[in-house]
Write an enzyme that holds these catalytic residues in place. Structure first.
Site, PDB file in Angstrom:
ATOM      1  N   ASP A  80      -1.287  -5.392   4.096  1.00 25.45           N
ATOM      2  CA  ASP A  80      -2.661  -4.915   4.276  1.00 25.45           C
ATOM      3  C   ASP A  80      -3.775  -5.801   3.727  1.00 25.45           C
ATOM      4  OD1 ASP A  80      -1.013  -2.901   5.100  1.00 25.45           O
ATOM      5  OD2 ASP A  80      -2.264  -1.311   4.337  1.00 25.45           O
TER       6      ASP A  80
ATOM      7  N   SER B 149      -5.403   5.055   5.318  1.00 27.76           N
ATOM      8  CA  SER B 149      -4.395   4.145   5.836  1.00 27.76           C
ATOM      9  C   SER B 149      -4.546   4.062   7.348  1.00 27.76           C
ATOM     10  CB  SER B 149      -3.004   4.671   5.489  1.00 27.76           C
ATOM     11  OG  SER B 149      -2.015   4.038   6.264  1.00 27.76           O
TER      12      SER B 149
ATOM     13  N   GLU C  50      -6.736   4.676  -0.504  1.00 31.33           N
ATOM     14  CA  GLU C  50      -6.379   5.232   0.802  1.00 31.33           C
ATOM     15  C   GLU C  50      -5.901   6.670   0.630  1.00 31.33           C
ATOM     16  OE1 GLU C  50      -4.997   1.341   3.382  1.00 31.33           O
ATOM     17  OE2 GLU C  50      -3.484   2.772   2.725  1.00 31.33           O
TER      18      GLU C  50
ATOM     19  N   CYS D 234       4.791  -2.367   8.353  1.00 31.81           N
ATOM     20  CA  CYS D 234       5.112  -1.054   8.932  1.00 31.81           C
ATOM     21  C   CYS D 234       4.725  -1.012  10.410  1.00 31.81           C
ATOM     22  CB  CYS D 234       4.424   0.043   8.140  1.00 31.81           C
ATOM     23  SG  CYS D 234       5.030   0.147   6.439  1.00 31.81           S
TER      24      CYS D 234
ATOM     25  N   ASP E  94       0.811  -1.209   0.000  1.00 30.26           N
ATOM     26  CA  ASP E  94       0.000   0.000   0.000  1.00 30.26           C
ATOM     27  C   ASP E  94       0.851   1.267   0.000  1.00 30.26           C
ATOM     28  OD1 ASP E  94      -2.052  -1.849   0.270  1.00 30.26           O
ATOM     29  OD2 ASP E  94      -3.250  -0.491   1.484  1.00 30.26           O
TER      30      ASP E  94
END
Length: 553
Positions: free
Chosen positions: A120, A469, A443, A192, A78
């Protein structure tokens, strides 16, 4: 065994011959065939080292008497897809992942499945596939990356880079400072490091019961992650022996547990979208309004980035997701009788679990807030609902009324934000970015980070029929349903209209009379669909509203 369809009897000699061509022996073929569903690629930091996790899983399967057979699925980053046309493919990839797993499993008749996701859309795509196929299944992710401190002593992450771009555009940072953050924000492999979408879903896999303790929080670079993968590989053999299948674990009760944990952790708003889609696959009810009922009785115990300064390594050090669940269980907020991937009940799993740091995981009687981290808003602007990460909204923005600044795409909004055209008090409206209208429900981390980087996150709200996000902070309200492209009220908002946001009251209102709104609808010229081809054309045609999880019907 399910795999007998492809390996037992003289008529299956051709099938066995093909397996032998790969190198499998008669002894291996006789054992249970365990599909190892790996999302490894060399592009995404959360996936680049999943070959090591797969090796550990296979070691666990082999040690427990099974034959592992690995195959791969796609995985979109993403972060890399953010801010350009590539983001239209991110959410849409979830359905490709679920469908491709179905194709591989049904074609090759595995007995059980070990899923190795990390980022994601891969986690929910795999969860959907697990429910659809309903074989014995277990999840083990690649784990989160570390967050290290910058030269000012602040723990930073990918979101720090996005916000630094906003600060650079506002003249608050020079190129050298921006480069320093760029070079240190993502120091290791892994998903992340904040409570962003990937980590939210990996944590909620624990809450659902389909992953072992530590799945959501053990960092990717820790040896413990490989040991966890070996344990998952061994445990799938136990689930197969006991015939505990995915839908024995993913139930109405475990889904509610996941929503409770979601509120306590302060997960990404995307978790709502994906849990709704999972509920559809599992044939379970899902109502956005129920979110607020759960939120009203569930305290927010964690403030992980972007809502606070803690990161996933801190949650892990404090005891992880199971420690959060142990606090929730004290207040009888969880159904502890549900069966889990350990083969035991949740209550049995939590018996010896304790919180190791009461600053990272607050006690149940001393939470950050008495209500949960996510809220669903309803009103004239969102009749079917919208979603906000309440725990990441500044106190002064929980209730806000301001003039609409209307944009028909993310790019238009970013240009205005970077151009200094958005001022304190504004409500930025980004529309035609929904599941069908986008298509792909992009996003909006770039515009929200730009607002935060410019220091306006406590003064400006942003609403959209797209999504955000998990790294987003501020009064960012997404998933507005119905979307503009399908005639939702957001399509008729005009520049300067007052929009009233009241998050504690779960309300989102367009302060325009019903008569005026009806007049606008009559004179409205619908925006034409973008010229599409390939997968996005098919996706836009069949995708449902965000309040249903943006599923393909």
């Amino acid at each position: 065994m399910n795999s007998n369809k492809v390996k037992v009897g003289p008529e299956r000699a051709p099938h066995r011959s093909l397996l032998k061509a790969v190198g499998y022996s008669d002894e291996q073929i006789k054992k249970p065939l365990i599909g190892i569903v790996n999302s490894f690629n060399e592009i995404v930091p959360g996936h680049a080292e999943l070959t090591q996790i797969a090796r550990a899983v296979k070691d666990g399967v082999l040690a427990a008497g099974g034959t592992p057979m690995e195959f791969n699925v796609i995985g979109v980053c993403d972060g890399i897809a953010m801010g350009h046309n590539g983001m239209r493919y991110s959410l849409a990839s979830r359905e490709v992942i679920a469908d491709s797993i179905e194709c591989m499993v049904m074609a090759h008749s595995f007995d059980a499945l070990v899923f190795i996701p990390n980022c994601d859309k891969i986690v929910p795509g795999m969860l959907m596939a697990a429910s659809r196929l309903n074989l014995p299944a277990i999840f083990v992710s690649g784990g989160p990356m570390l967050s290290l401190e910058d030269d000012k002593g602040c723990s930073i992450d990918l979101n720090s880079v996005f916000e630094a771009v906003g600060a650079f555009k506002a003249g608050k940072m020079d190129e050298e400072e921006l480069a320093a953050i760029e070079n240190s924000a993502c120091p290791t492999c892994g998903s992340c490091s904040g409570m962003f979408t990937a980590n939210s879903l990996n944590c909620l896999s624990e809450a659902l019961g389909i992953a072992l303790a530590g799945n959501g929080s053990v960092p990717a670079v820790y040896a413990e992650r490989k040991r966890l993968a070996k344990a998952a590989g061994a445990q799938i053999m136990q689930l197969l022996e006991k015939d505990i299948r995915a839908l024995d674990i993913i139930t109405a009760e475990s889904l509610q547990n996941a929503l409770v944990v979601d509120m306590a952790l302060g997960c990404s708003t995307n978790s709502v979208l994906h849990l709704a889609a999972l509920a559809h696959e599992a044939d379970l009810e899902f109502d956005l309004r129920k979110l607020n009922e759960i939120s009203e009785r569930t305290p927010n115990l964690c403030r992980l980035a972007p809502a606070g300064t803690d990161h996933m390594q801190d949650l892990n050090r404090a005891g992880g997701v199971h420690a959060v669940m142990s606090e929730l269980a004290k207040a009888n907020l969880l159904n502890t009788e549900v069966i889990t991937a350990t083969g035991k009940t949740l209550g049995e799993n939590l018996e010896k679990i304790t919180v190791k740091d009461n600053e990272v995981i607050r006690p149940i009687d001393n939470p950050h807030t008495k209500t949960g981290g996510i809220a669903a808003l309803f009103g004239s602007l969102a009749p079917q609902g919208a979603v906000v990460k309440r725990s990441a909204v500044a106190e002064e923005m929980l209730v806000h009324t301001g003039p609409a600044r209307v944009f028909d795409s993310e790019e238009e909004a970013i240009e205005a934000i970077y151009g200094g055209k958005i001022v304190a008090g504004d409500v930025v409206v980004i529309r035609y970015e929904g599941p069908a209208g986008g298509p792909g429900m992009r996003e909006m981390l770039s515009p929200t980070s730009a607002i935060a980087g410019m220091g306006l996150d406590k003064e400006v709200a942003l609403i959209t029929d797209g999504r955000f996000s998990g790294a987003t902070r501020g009064a960012a309200i997404g998933h507005i349903s119905p979307e503009a492209f399908r005639g939702g009220p957001i399509a008729y908002v005009q520049e300067g209209d007052l929009i009233e946001i009241n998050i504690p009251a779960y309300s989102l209102e367009l302060k325009v009379s019903n008569e005026e709104l009806e007049n606008r609808k009559k004179s409205h010229v619908p925006k034409e669909q973008k010229e599409l081809k390939g997968y996005l054309k098919k996706y836009a045609k069949d995708v449902s509203s965000a309040h249903e999880g943006a599923i393909i019907r």
